[in-house]
Design a protein around this motif. Sequence first.
Motif, PDB file in Angstrom:
ATOM      1  N   ALA A  45       0.864  -1.198   0.000  1.00  0.00           N
ATOM      2  CA  ALA A  45       0.000   0.000   0.000  1.00  0.00           C
ATOM      3  C   ALA A  45       0.893   1.239   0.000  1.00  0.00           C
ATOM      4  N   ARG A  46       1.101   1.829  -1.169  1.00  0.00           N
ATOM      5  CA  ARG A  46       1.946   3.027  -1.270  1.00  0.00           C
ATOM      6  C   ARG A  46       1.191   4.286  -0.849  1.00  0.00           C
ATOM      7  N   SER A  47      -0.130   4.180  -0.773  1.00  0.00           N
ATOM      8  CA  SER A  47      -0.965   5.258  -0.239  1.00  0.00           C
ATOM      9  C   SER A  47      -2.211   4.604   0.362  1.00  0.00           C
ATOM     10  N   ILE A  48      -2.959   5.378   1.113  1.00  0.00           N
ATOM     11  CA  ILE A  48      -4.215   4.909   1.711  1.00  0.00           C
ATOM     12  C   ILE A  48      -5.316   5.871   1.282  1.00  0.00           C
ATOM     13  N   VAL A  49      -6.389   5.323   0.742  1.00  0.00           N
ATOM     14  CA  VAL A  49      -7.530   6.123   0.294  1.00  0.00           C
ATOM     15  C   VAL A  49      -8.679   5.910   1.274  1.00  0.00           C
ATOM     16  N   LEU A  50      -9.226   7.001   1.780  1.00  0.00           N
ATOM     17  CA  LEU A  50     -10.343   6.935   2.722  1.00  0.00           C
ATOM     18  C   LEU A  50     -11.573   7.553   2.090  1.00  0.00           C
ATOM     19  N   THR A  51     -12.668   6.806   2.071  1.00  0.00           N
ATOM     20  CA  THR A  51     -13.909   7.317   1.496  1.00  0.00           C
ATOM     21  C   THR A  51     -15.093   6.759   2.276  1.00  0.00           C
ATOM     22  N   THR A  56     -22.426   9.897   0.943  1.00  0.00           N
ATOM     23  CA  THR A  56     -21.909  10.730   2.026  1.00  0.00           C
ATOM     24  C   THR A  56     -20.512  10.267   2.391  1.00  0.00           C
ATOM     25  N   PHE A  57     -19.612  11.209   2.598  1.00  0.00           N
ATOM     26  CA  PHE A  57     -18.280  10.856   3.091  1.00  0.00           C
ATOM     27  C   PHE A  57     -18.384  10.433   4.554  1.00  0.00           C
ATOM     28  N   CYS A  58     -18.763  11.377   5.408  1.00  0.00           N
ATOM     29  CA  CYS A  58     -18.967  11.071   6.830  1.00  0.00           C
ATOM     30  C   CYS A  58     -19.707  12.248   7.454  1.00  0.00           C
ATOM     31  N   ALA A  59     -20.842  11.938   8.104  1.00  0.00           N
ATOM     32  CA  ALA A  59     -21.664  12.985   8.716  1.00  0.00           C
ATOM     33  C   ALA A  59     -21.211  13.340  10.122  1.00  0.00           C
ATOM     34  N   ILE A 101     -13.899  12.482  -1.246  1.00  0.00           N
ATOM     35  CA  ILE A 101     -15.111  12.982  -0.588  1.00  0.00           C
ATOM     36  C   ILE A 101     -16.243  13.187  -1.582  1.00  0.00           C
ATOM     37  N   ARG A 102     -17.391  12.636  -1.227  1.00  0.00           N
ATOM     38  CA  ARG A 102     -18.621  12.962  -1.956  1.00  0.00           C
ATOM     39  C   ARG A 102     -19.716  13.220  -0.921  1.00  0.00           C
ATOM     40  N   GLY A 103     -20.599  14.147  -1.236  1.00  0.00           N
ATOM     41  CA  GLY A 103     -21.698  14.432  -0.324  1.00  0.00           C
ATOM     42  C   GLY A 103     -21.242  15.201   0.904  1.00  0.00           C
ATOM     43  N   HIS A 104     -21.852  14.916   2.042  1.00  0.00           N
ATOM     44  CA  HIS A 104     -21.574  15.665   3.264  1.00  0.00           C
ATOM     45  C   HIS A 104     -20.300  15.187   3.950  1.00  0.00           C
ATOM     46  N   CYS A 105     -19.518  16.158   4.397  1.00  0.00           N
ATOM     47  CA  CYS A 105     -18.295  15.927   5.159  1.00  0.00           C
ATOM     48  C   CYS A 105     -18.392  16.865   6.360  1.00  0.00           C
ATOM     49  N   LEU A 106     -18.847  16.329   7.491  1.00  0.00           N
ATOM     50  CA  LEU A 106     -19.228  17.173   8.618  1.00  0.00           C
ATOM     51  C   LEU A 106     -18.565  16.715   9.911  1.00  0.00           C
ATOM     52  N   GLY A 107     -18.312  17.665  10.805  1.00  0.00           N
ATOM     53  CA  GLY A 107     -17.843  17.337  12.145  1.00  0.00           C
ATOM     54  C   GLY A 107     -16.615  16.446  12.143  1.00  0.00           C
ATOM     55  N   ALA A 113     -10.939  14.183   7.180  1.00  0.00           N
ATOM     56  CA  ALA A 113     -10.394  14.765   5.964  1.00  0.00           C
ATOM     57  C   ALA A 113      -9.176  15.639   6.270  1.00  0.00           C
ATOM     58  N   LEU A 114      -9.205  16.354   7.392  1.00  0.00           N
ATOM     59  CA  LEU A 114      -8.062  17.183   7.778  1.00  0.00           C
ATOM     60  C   LEU A 114      -6.822  16.340   8.055  1.00  0.00           C
ATOM     61  N   SER A 115      -7.022  15.082   8.421  1.00  0.00           N
ATOM     62  CA  SER A 115      -5.893  14.196   8.686  1.00  0.00           C
ATOM     63  C   SER A 115      -5.211  13.733   7.407  1.00  0.00           C
TER      64      SER A 115
END
Length: 254
Positions: A45-51, A56-59, A101-107, A113-115
Amino acid sequence: MIEYAVRDGAGWVTIDNPARRNALSVALMGDLESAVRQLDDDDAARSIVLTGAGNTFCAGADISEFAGHHDSEDGRRAFNEALSGLFATLSGLRTPLIAVIRGHCLGAGMALALSADLRIAAEGSMFGIPAARLGVGYPVALAETLVHVVGPAHAADLLLTARTFTAAEALAAGFVNRLVPTEELNADALRTVKAIAANAPLSVRAAKASIRATAHPELAARAREMVAACADSADEREGQRAFMERRPPVFHGR
């Protein structure tokens, strides 16, 4: 549940709780931390993708569970330990992290996402930190990261008003690297992970460490060690040979 697998040179992680808009429960936070730890140790794993699954990404944190945990001291401790453990792991990753990221990315979704080192979002996505509307004190460490990414003025707008940013506003604030049409989001992510996978792992990790050290000076010495380790590595020699021979390099991370 958290789904993860290695393919195309990357670890792909999906928060799969669409019934609750991928809100993070204590159990999900623990599973997510475990998944990224395993992928960070996987040389394939040369990178890690989080979705997030669905639209929605994450509410954010699971508010129903959050309220229940905060009714007792043990519950508060369990929630706070899960949250701090997850973000400590994310902040310490050696492997580049990409938020798709798709849709809402909240709290807490915004904190996830900031990480990330790179953030790619679908047009029409929405971003916000509603902590002030919930009476929650936003953690200092996360506020520091937010300010580092978007600057104090945009951070104040997000935290003080608790309003939702449009995708265009998030792009203008520097929160996302780029916006793409929803139907092109997966293809764009794949191009990104392939570009990273084609590069020398030691160089990529050293670059990530150096970038992180700009916000955390105490990490600068370790970043300099990682940069120095690239010198006279097998990958450095391979990169130079490939350049001279006009062929794509084949890197092995050593």
